[in-house]
Scaffold this motif. Structure first.
Motif, mmCIF file in Angstrom:
data_model
loop_
_atom_site.group_PDB
_atom_site.id
_atom_site.type_symbol
_atom_site.label_atom_id
_atom_site.label_comp_id
_atom_site.label_asym_id
_atom_site.label_seq_id
_atom_site.Cartn_x
_atom_site.Cartn_y
_atom_site.Cartn_z
ATOM 1 N N LYS A 153 -64.783 20.256 -108.055
ATOM 2 C CA LYS A 153 -64.911 21.724 -108.091
ATOM 3 C C LYS A 153 -63.819 22.356 -107.225
ATOM 4 N N LEU A 154 -63.643 21.810 -106.037
ATOM 5 C CA LEU A 154 -62.621 22.346 -105.129
ATOM 6 C C LEU A 154 -61.231 22.227 -105.778
ATOM 7 N N SER A 155 -60.984 21.106 -106.458
ATOM 8 C CA SER A 155 -59.676 20.891 -107.096
ATOM 9 C C SER A 155 -59.425 21.923 -108.182
ATOM 10 N N ARG A 156 -60.501 22.304 -108.901
ATOM 11 C CA ARG A 156 -60.328 23.319 -109.956
ATOM 12 C C ARG A 156 -59.970 24.665 -109.327
ATOM 13 N N VAL A 157 -60.632 25.009 -108.217
ATOM 14 C CA VAL A 157 -60.327 26.268 -107.516
ATOM 15 C C VAL A 157 -58.870 26.237 -107.028
ATOM 16 N N PHE A 158 -58.487 25.098 -106.470
ATOM 17 C CA PHE A 158 -57.132 24.932 -105.927
ATOM 18 C C PHE A 158 -56.097 25.052 -107.064
ATOM 19 N N ASP A 159 -56.377 24.387 -108.194
ATOM 20 C CA ASP A 159 -55.449 24.443 -109.336
ATOM 21 C C ASP A 159 -55.252 25.879 -109.804
ATOM 22 N N ASP A 160 -56.356 26.665 -109.817
ATOM 23 C CA ASP A 160 -56.254 28.067 -110.250
ATOM 24 C C ASP A 160 -55.372 28.878 -109.297
ATOM 25 N N ALA A 161 -55.459 28.543 -107.995
ATOM 26 C CA ALA A 161 -54.679 29.303 -106.998
ATOM 27 C C ALA A 161 -53.217 28.856 -106.955
ATOM 28 N N ALA A 162 -52.965 27.620 -107.435
ATOM 29 C CA ALA A 162 -51.611 27.047 -107.309
ATOM 30 C C ALA A 162 -50.718 27.552 -108.432
ATOM 31 N N THR A 163 -49.759 28.382 -108.075
ATOM 32 C CA THR A 163 -48.898 28.980 -109.099
ATOM 33 C C THR A 163 -47.583 28.203 -109.235
ATOM 34 N N THR A 164 -47.294 27.329 -108.271
ATOM 35 C CA THR A 164 -46.020 26.589 -108.296
ATOM 36 C C THR A 164 -46.254 25.174 -108.825
ATOM 37 N N THR A 165 -45.354 24.683 -109.699
ATOM 38 C CA THR A 165 -45.455 23.290 -110.155
ATOM 39 C C THR A 165 -44.672 22.410 -109.165
ATOM 40 N N PRO A 166 -44.991 21.093 -109.141
ATOM 41 C CA PRO A 166 -44.221 20.202 -108.246
ATOM 42 C C PRO A 166 -42.738 20.198 -108.616
ATOM 43 N N GLU A 167 -42.451 20.327 -109.916
ATOM 44 C CA GLU A 167 -41.049 20.308 -110.371
ATOM 45 C C GLU A 167 -40.303 21.522 -109.826
ATOM 46 N N ALA A 168 -40.960 22.706 -109.905
ATOM 47 C CA ALA A 168 -40.322 23.925 -109.375
ATOM 48 C C ALA A 168 -40.140 23.801 -107.864
ATOM 49 N N ALA A 169 -41.160 23.205 -107.196
ATOM 50 C CA ALA A 169 -41.077 23.030 -105.734
ATOM 51 C C ALA A 169 -39.869 22.156 -105.383
ATOM 52 N N ALA A 170 -39.724 21.036 -106.099
ATOM 53 C CA ALA A 170 -38.608 20.115 -105.815
ATOM 54 C C ALA A 170 -37.266 20.807 -106.056
ATOM 55 N N GLU A 171 -37.204 21.599 -107.116
ATOM 56 C CA GLU A 171 -35.949 22.303 -107.432
ATOM 57 C C GLU A 171 -35.559 23.260 -106.294
ATOM 58 N N ILE A 172 -36.560 24.021 -105.791
ATOM 59 C CA ILE A 172 -36.285 24.982 -104.700
ATOM 60 C C ILE A 172 -35.851 24.224 -103.437
ATOM 61 N N ILE A 173 -36.524 23.093 -103.158
ATOM 62 C CA ILE A 173 -36.184 22.310 -101.954
ATOM 63 C C ILE A 173 -34.737 21.808 -102.048
ATOM 64 N N ILE A 174 -34.384 21.246 -103.203
ATOM 65 C CA ILE A 174 -33.034 20.663 -103.353
ATOM 66 C C ILE A 174 -31.970 21.766 -103.274
ATOM 67 N N LYS A 175 -32.235 22.893 -103.944
ATOM 68 C CA LYS A 175 -31.287 24.024 -103.877
ATOM 69 C C LYS A 175 -31.092 24.476 -102.437
ATOM 70 N N GLY A 176 -32.213 24.590 -101.695
ATOM 71 C CA GLY A 176 -32.178 25.055 -100.300
ATOM 72 C C GLY A 176 -31.375 24.106 -99.420
ATOM 73 N N ILE A 177 -31.568 22.807 -99.638
ATOM 74 C CA ILE A 177 -30.848 21.811 -98.824
ATOM 75 C C ILE A 177 -29.349 21.880 -99.106
ATOM 76 N N LYS A 178 -29.018 22.062 -100.387
ATOM 77 C CA LYS A 178 -27.590 22.152 -100.736
ATOM 78 C C LYS A 178 -26.941 23.364 -100.064
ATOM 79 N N LYS A 179 -27.752 24.415 -99.849
ATOM 80 C CA LYS A 179 -27.219 25.617 -99.167
ATOM 81 C C LYS A 179 -27.280 25.475 -97.650
ATOM 82 N N GLY A 180 -27.826 24.354 -97.147
ATOM 83 C CA GLY A 180 -27.904 24.125 -95.705
ATOM 84 C C GLY A 180 -29.002 24.928 -95.027
ATOM 85 N N LYS A 181 -30.081 25.257 -95.784
ATOM 86 C CA LYS A 181 -31.156 26.072 -95.184
ATOM 87 C C LYS A 181 -31.985 25.264 -94.191
ATOM 88 N N HIS A 182 -32.451 25.943 -93.143
ATOM 89 C CA HIS A 182 -33.276 25.280 -92.122
ATOM 90 C C HIS A 182 -34.760 25.450 -92.367
#
Ligand SMILES: NC(=O)c1ccc[n+]([C@@H]2O[C@H](COP(=O)([O-])OP(=O)(O)OC[C@H]3O[C@@H](n4cnc5c(N)ncnc54)[C@H](O)[C@@H]3O)[C@@H](O)[C@H]2O)c1
Length: 293
Positions: free
Chosen positions: A207-236
């Motif tokens: 039940k908790l996982s279903r609530v969490f899934d509904d609240a989670a708007t970011t996919t792991p793929e999008a998260a990884a893309e943002i992380i890699i882009k940020g690192i390439k820009k040297g973000k802290h």
């Protein structure tokens, strides 16, 4: 670090979620990967998904809270590839919501051992290798809950605030060495984080996982893309969603009273309150059972 081709990158918790998505995208960038998870099966599944020349991927299952395992892993990665250029301290767990007074200290410690000590061990063991390179990376995954308090997740919040403090301090200590030190603050990401909770009542976890899934708007793929882009820009500091950025601003603007203005999804909800009441009643029942014997 603009170019990740041929870099040797360690990723912990690579068997699922953000870690797996990072592994797949970094492999496509031409990085050589050293992958960890404590789940042998899901770790191997990630290696299989990468599916390229296996000499470009090294993997080992171990618990990130195990310091001797870290020392042996780092040495093996260095022997295998001849260098280490970066580490993503990503592995983490969460717990079923409980208030701080209710939480068993053993469960509390376990969260700190994995979510905090896993990051400390990984960083301390790997940094000597990173310092041999002209440019390298330490990327530590904190959370939105490393920026604000959150009822029912005391151990997790404690660990993630500490990861943030650890990372920001490490950044100052390594300034001028060529090691980029970055803290990641994801908001809810649709992963297996809540499904992986170890709790006696699987129905409540689902039940908790279903609530969490509904609240989670970011996919792991999008998260990884943002992380890699940020690192390439040297973000802290990389905040993964507009909502995380908005909440970060709210907390900094109203440090004394932000908790009053959190959206409903960021307050322990009805389901969690019900689950907490059930858990408390069970504990009370057990205590009464013990005293009546
Ligand atoms: N999903 C989110 O909403 C969210 C939000 C903020 C922060 N995070 C953080 O992101 C990181 C990745 O989590 P995720 O959301 O991808 O969850 P996930 O459960 O899908 O993946 C985490 C992986 O870490 C592994 N792991 C857990 N404990 C380990 C240990 N002791 N040793 C080795 N491996 C271990 C798990 O087996 C799993 O494969 C975690 O640090 C988590 O706290 C996630």
């Amino acid at each position: 670090m603009k170019n990740l081709t041929n870099k040797v990158l360690i990723i912990t918790g690579a068997g699922s979620g953000i870690g797996r998505a990072l592994a797949l995208q970094l492999a496509r960038e031409g990085a050589r990967l050293a992958l960890n998870d404590w789940n042998t099966k899901t770790l191997q599944a990630t290696v299989d998904l990468i599916g390229q020349d296996q000499s470009l991927v090294y993997s080992q299952a171990f618990d990130v809270s195990d310091r001797p395992a870290w020392e042996s892993f780092a040495k093996k990665v260095n022997d295998h590839f001849g260098q280490i250029d970066g580490i993503f301290n990503n592995a983490g767990i969460t717990t079923f919501p409980e208030t701080i007074p209710e939480m068993d200290p053993i469960d509390f410690s376990r969260v700190l051992e994995i979510n905090l000590w896993g990051v400390i061990h990984g960083s301390q063991v790997v940094i000597p290798y990173l310092l041999k390179q002209k440019a390298s990376l330490v990327v530590n995954v904190s959370s939105l809950l490393g920026l604000m308090g959150y009822g029912g997740q005391g151990a997790y919040v404690t660990a993630k605030f500490a990861v943030r403090g650890f990372t920001e301090t490490l950044r100052q200590e390594l300034a001028g060495t060529g090691v980029l030190v970055t803290a990641i603050h994801p908001g809810p990401v649709k992963t297996n984080l809540t499904r992986n909770i170890k709790f006696h009542d699987q129905d409540l976890v689902n039940k908790l996982s279903r609530v969490f899934d509904d609240a989670a708007t970011t996919t792991p793929e999008a998260a990884a893309e943002i992380i890699i882009k940020g690192i390439k820009k040297g973000k802290h500091r990389i905040l993964l969603s507009p909502r995380t950025k908005m909440l970060d601003r709210l907390v900094r603007l109203l440090p004394n009273s932000y908790h009053r203005y959190l959206p409903r999804t960021f307050r322990p909800g009805h389901l969690i309150k019900k689950a907490l009441a059930k858990r408390a009643a069970e504990k009370q029942g057990a205590i009464l059972g013990e005293t009546s014997v």
